[in-house]
Design a protein around this motif. Structure first.
Motif, PDB file in Angstrom:
ATOM      1  N   VAL A 153       0.841  -1.205   0.000  1.00  0.00           N
ATOM      2  CA  VAL A 153       0.000   0.000   0.000  1.00  0.00           C
ATOM      3  C   VAL A 153       0.873   1.250   0.000  1.00  0.00           C
ATOM      4  N   ASN A 154       2.024   1.181   0.650  1.00  0.00           N
ATOM      5  CA  ASN A 154       2.931   2.329   0.709  1.00  0.00           C
ATOM      6  C   ASN A 154       3.400   2.770  -0.673  1.00  0.00           C
ATOM      7  N   PHE A 155       3.493   1.815  -1.621  1.00  0.00           N
ATOM      8  CA  PHE A 155       3.967   2.140  -2.968  1.00  0.00           C
ATOM      9  C   PHE A 155       2.862   2.703  -3.870  1.00  0.00           C
ATOM     10  N   LEU A 156       1.599   2.407  -3.561  1.00  0.00           N
ATOM     11  CA  LEU A 156       0.512   2.729  -4.485  1.00  0.00           C
ATOM     12  C   LEU A 156       0.376   4.219  -4.810  1.00  0.00           C
ATOM     13  N   PRO A 157       0.421   5.137  -3.824  1.00  0.00           N
ATOM     14  CA  PRO A 157       0.282   6.557  -4.172  1.00  0.00           C
ATOM     15  C   PRO A 157       1.317   7.032  -5.181  1.00  0.00           C
ATOM     16  N   ASN A 158       2.562   6.554  -5.032  1.00  0.00           N
ATOM     17  CA  ASN A 158       3.608   6.960  -5.969  1.00  0.00           C
ATOM     18  C   ASN A 158       3.317   6.450  -7.373  1.00  0.00           C
ATOM     19  N   ILE A 159       2.837   5.219  -7.457  1.00  0.00           N
ATOM     20  CA  ILE A 159       2.545   4.629  -8.757  1.00  0.00           C
ATOM     21  C   ILE A 159       1.340   5.303  -9.408  1.00  0.00           C
ATOM     22  N   LEU A 182      14.465  -2.342 -15.872  1.00  0.00           N
ATOM     23  CA  LEU A 182      15.364  -3.282 -15.208  1.00  0.00           C
ATOM     24  C   LEU A 182      15.368  -3.059 -13.700  1.00  0.00           C
ATOM     25  N   PHE A 183      15.424  -1.791 -13.277  1.00  0.00           N
ATOM     26  CA  PHE A 183      15.454  -1.507 -11.849  1.00  0.00           C
ATOM     27  C   PHE A 183      14.110  -1.796 -11.188  1.00  0.00           C
ATOM     28  N   ALA A 184      13.042  -1.805 -11.970  1.00  0.00           N
ATOM     29  CA  ALA A 184      11.757  -2.261 -11.436  1.00  0.00           C
ATOM     30  C   ALA A 184      11.863  -3.732 -11.040  1.00  0.00           C
ATOM     31  N   PHE A 185      12.539  -4.510 -11.875  1.00  0.00           N
ATOM     32  CA  PHE A 185      12.757  -5.925 -11.555  1.00  0.00           C
ATOM     33  C   PHE A 185      13.664  -6.073 -10.334  1.00  0.00           C
ATOM     34  N   VAL A 186      14.691  -5.219 -10.251  1.00  0.00           N
ATOM     35  CA  VAL A 186      15.593  -5.253  -9.090  1.00  0.00           C
ATOM     36  C   VAL A 186      14.805  -4.995  -7.812  1.00  0.00           C
ATOM     37  N   ASN A 187      13.932  -3.984  -7.832  1.00  0.00           N
ATOM     38  CA  ASN A 187      13.108  -3.685  -6.659  1.00  0.00           C
ATOM     39  C   ASN A 187      12.193  -4.845  -6.315  1.00  0.00           C
ATOM     40  N   PHE A 188      11.642  -5.473  -7.345  1.00  0.00           N
ATOM     41  CA  PHE A 188      10.768  -6.628  -7.134  1.00  0.00           C
ATOM     42  C   PHE A 188      11.524  -7.733  -6.391  1.00  0.00           C
ATOM     43  N   CYS A 189      12.747  -7.993  -6.810  1.00  0.00           N
ATOM     44  CA  CYS A 189      13.552  -9.036  -6.181  1.00  0.00           C
ATOM     45  C   CYS A 189      13.906  -8.698  -4.731  1.00  0.00           C
ATOM     46  N   LEU A 190      14.034  -7.417  -4.415  1.00  0.00           N
ATOM     47  CA  LEU A 190      14.423  -6.999  -3.068  1.00  0.00           C
ATOM     48  C   LEU A 190      13.259  -7.000  -2.082  1.00  0.00           C
ATOM     49  N   MET A 191      12.026  -7.115  -2.576  1.00  0.00           N
ATOM     50  CA  MET A 191      10.867  -7.028  -1.700  1.00  0.00           C
ATOM     51  C   MET A 191      10.849  -8.072  -0.581  1.00  0.00           C
ATOM     52  N   PRO A 192      11.196  -9.355  -0.843  1.00  0.00           N
ATOM     53  CA  PRO A 192      11.209 -10.303   0.279  1.00  0.00           C
ATOM     54  C   PRO A 192      12.116  -9.867   1.424  1.00  0.00           C
ATOM     55  N   PHE A 193      13.267  -9.310   1.093  1.00  0.00           N
ATOM     56  CA  PHE A 193      14.177  -8.854   2.154  1.00  0.00           C
ATOM     57  C   PHE A 193      13.589  -7.657   2.896  1.00  0.00           C
ATOM     58  N   ASN A 194      12.979  -6.723   2.159  1.00  0.00           N
ATOM     59  CA  ASN A 194      12.403  -5.538   2.795  1.00  0.00           C
ATOM     60  C   ASN A 194      11.215  -5.895   3.676  1.00  0.00           C
ATOM     61  N   VAL A 232       9.972   2.350 -11.828  1.00  0.00           N
ATOM     62  CA  VAL A 232      10.846   1.563 -10.960  1.00  0.00           C
ATOM     63  C   VAL A 232      10.053   0.880  -9.836  1.00  0.00           C
ATOM     64  N   LEU A 233       9.009   1.569  -9.361  1.00  0.00           N
ATOM     65  CA  LEU A 233       8.214   1.026  -8.253  1.00  0.00           C
ATOM     66  C   LEU A 233       6.980   0.262  -8.714  1.00  0.00           C
ATOM     67  N   SER A 234       6.772   0.168 -10.023  1.00  0.00           N
ATOM     68  CA  SER A 234       5.510  -0.346 -10.556  1.00  0.00           C
ATOM     69  C   SER A 234       5.163  -1.756 -10.090  1.00  0.00           C
ATOM     70  N   VAL A 235       6.162  -2.618  -9.934  1.00  0.00           N
ATOM     71  CA  VAL A 235       5.868  -3.991  -9.525  1.00  0.00           C
ATOM     72  C   VAL A 235       6.199  -4.247  -8.051  1.00  0.00           C
ATOM     73  N   SER A 236       6.592  -3.204  -7.324  1.00  0.00           N
ATOM     74  CA  SER A 236       6.921  -3.375  -5.908  1.00  0.00           C
ATOM     75  C   SER A 236       5.724  -3.812  -5.066  1.00  0.00           C
ATOM     76  N   PRO A 237       4.519  -3.252  -5.290  1.00  0.00           N
ATOM     77  CA  PRO A 237       3.367  -3.753  -4.517  1.00  0.00           C
ATOM     78  C   PRO A 237       3.135  -5.243  -4.716  1.00  0.00           C
ATOM     79  N   LEU A 238       3.264  -5.704  -5.961  1.00  0.00           N
ATOM     80  CA  LEU A 238       3.115  -7.131  -6.235  1.00  0.00           C
ATOM     81  C   LEU A 238       4.187  -7.929  -5.503  1.00  0.00           C
ATOM     82  N   GLY A 239       5.418  -7.425  -5.529  1.00  0.00           N
ATOM     83  CA  GLY A 239       6.497  -8.093  -4.815  1.00  0.00           C
ATOM     84  C   GLY A 239       6.267  -8.157  -3.321  1.00  0.00           C
TER      85      GLY A 239
END
Length: 418
Positions: free
Chosen positions: A62-68, A239-251, A370-377
């Motif tokens: 939810v934190n990412f949605l307003p930015n997207i 590409l960095f959208a994918f990087v952010n997606f991969c980092l979501m489990p750690f975050n 860059v943040l587009s797929v972070s909520p999904l992640g």
């Protein structure tokens, strides 16, 4: 020796002479110090109150949605306004939101829906703060100092974040969560006060006046057209959208990782986060002095590989019986070292190729991508944590992140143009 190399070697000593920029950095440092304190306090509060990994993932999503959803609109609007006023007003607004959270928690009235509401409102304010800060940098620095300036800014704000993370564990243990969040609210207000004293060079708002007659939709369309013409920016953003997606489990899972895998408390979470930020500081300082000696493409690829390797190796402590926390901290430090190498060149490239009057909306559009797929992640992380162990998730996504560097290695245009 070219001019950019000379500037890179001078680093902080040259930047200190630019007083408005140093005032700008001070404001960001105060704000980041508070941010890092409540990142620990909020995470600890949510997990202690609910014990739900799924809820933590949902809240981060939810934190990412307003930015997207609204980031591009905010960026286009920021280009019409005074960057300084935008930063001051949004910091005041965030001070109020964080203060209300602390008040409700102290009174025992804080509920889950409050957390979602305040998260959305704070994130909405950040939609305006971020493009205003990005567009401020090239207005306060000459073009030849952008790479060094961005690296120093990253190191300075991360140093403040490191201090905040260290203070967070002590504050939570001695003063409690509510008091820790109250301190954060006061820091946002102080940051607004510092920012109000920054003097921007004259003439930086001329475009805002000349473009007043244009619709915001037209301004937003300009950002899309600009990014389409600069394919390298577009591809890098994806590409960095994918990087952010991969980092979501750690975050998402960092708090339960510390509690369940490393068997540590809030101090352990502060230490782990602090070492991650410490690596970012060291990487940023290295970038400010020696980054200009290397092509941006080399720095980005090296940084992504370092982050991916460190990320995957954070799973190792789960299979150890001793020194789990120090080992996890070492790999977090390695991740941190790679982050400035991967991100700072891309930010600098954006500032170099984008006209100053378009930086707000173009940087906002890039941030949206860059943040587009972070909520999904984030959501996926909460779900997968119920099916797989955290070490397995960290190994899997760390390897995927490292392999993404192969995409850049295979791009001839990326290697030649950056």
């Amino acid at each position: 020796m070219n001019n950019s190399t000379a500037i890179g070697k001078q680093g902080l000593g040259e930047l200190i002479r630019i007083r408005p920029y140093m005032q700008f950095i001070m404001s960001k440092m105060v704000s980041r110090f508070g941010d890092s304190m409540d990142s620990i306090a909020y995470s600890w509060m949510v997990y202690v109150l609910t014990g739900s990994k799924m809820l933590m993932g949902t809240l981060l999503a939810v934190n990412f949605l307003p930015n997207i959803l609204f980031g591009l609109f905010a960026g286009a609007l920021v280009d019409r306004l005074s960057s300084k006023k935008v930063i001051v007003m949004t910091n005041i607004g965030r001070s109020v939101m964080v203060g209300l959270t602390a008040l409700l928690f102290a009174l025992g009235q804080l509920e889950v829906w409050h957390l979602f509401l305040f998260t959305v409102l704070n994130s909405l304010l950040e939609c305006f703060t971020s493009p205003a800060e990005v567009s401020s940098v090239p207005r306060l620095l000459p073009p030849s100092m952008l790479l060094s300036g961005n690296a120093i800014t990253s190191s300075a704000t991360r140093l403040a974040e490191l201090a905040g993370l260290a203070a967070a564990g002590a504050c939570i243990a001695t003063l409690g969560i509510a008091c820790t969040i109250w301190i954060d609210a006061a820091l946002f207000a102080f940051s607004a006060l510092l920012m109000s004293r920054v003097q921007y060079p004259e003439g930086t708002s001329a475009h805002a006046i000349s473009s007043a007659a244009r619709s915001l939709l037209a301004e937003m369309a300009d950002a899309f057209h600009f990014l389409r013409k600069h394919a390298l920016l577009l591809v890098s953003s994806i590409l960095f959208a994918f990087v952010n997606f991969c980092l979501m489990p750690f975050n998402v899972l960092r708090t339960p990782y510390v509690m369940e895998t490393l068997h540590a408390d809030a101090w352990g979470l502060s230490l782990l986060s602090g070492l991650l930020v410490g690596g970012i500081i060291l990487g940023g300082l290295w970038m400010s002095h020696w980054g200009t000696r290397y092509r941006k493409s080399v720095l980005i690829i090296t940084g992504i590989v370092m982050v991916g390797f460190g990320y995957a190796m954070t799973a190792v402590p789960a299979y150890m019986t001793m020194f789990q926390l120090p080992m996890a901290g070492f790999f977090c430090l390695l991740m941190g070292l790679g982050i400035p190498l991967a991100t700072t060149p891309l930010v600098s490239y954006l500032m170099e190729v984008t006209p100053s009057h378009m930086l707000g909306k173009v940087s906002a559009l890039q941030s949206m991508l860059v943040l587009s797929v972070s909520p999904l992640g984030s959501l996926l992380s909460g779900v997968l944590a119920d099916w797989f162990s955290m070490p397995v998730l960290f190994i899997t996504f760390g390897v995927l992140l490292g392999l993404s560097a192969l995409v850049l290695l295979g791009s001839k245009s990326f290697r030649q143009e950056m």
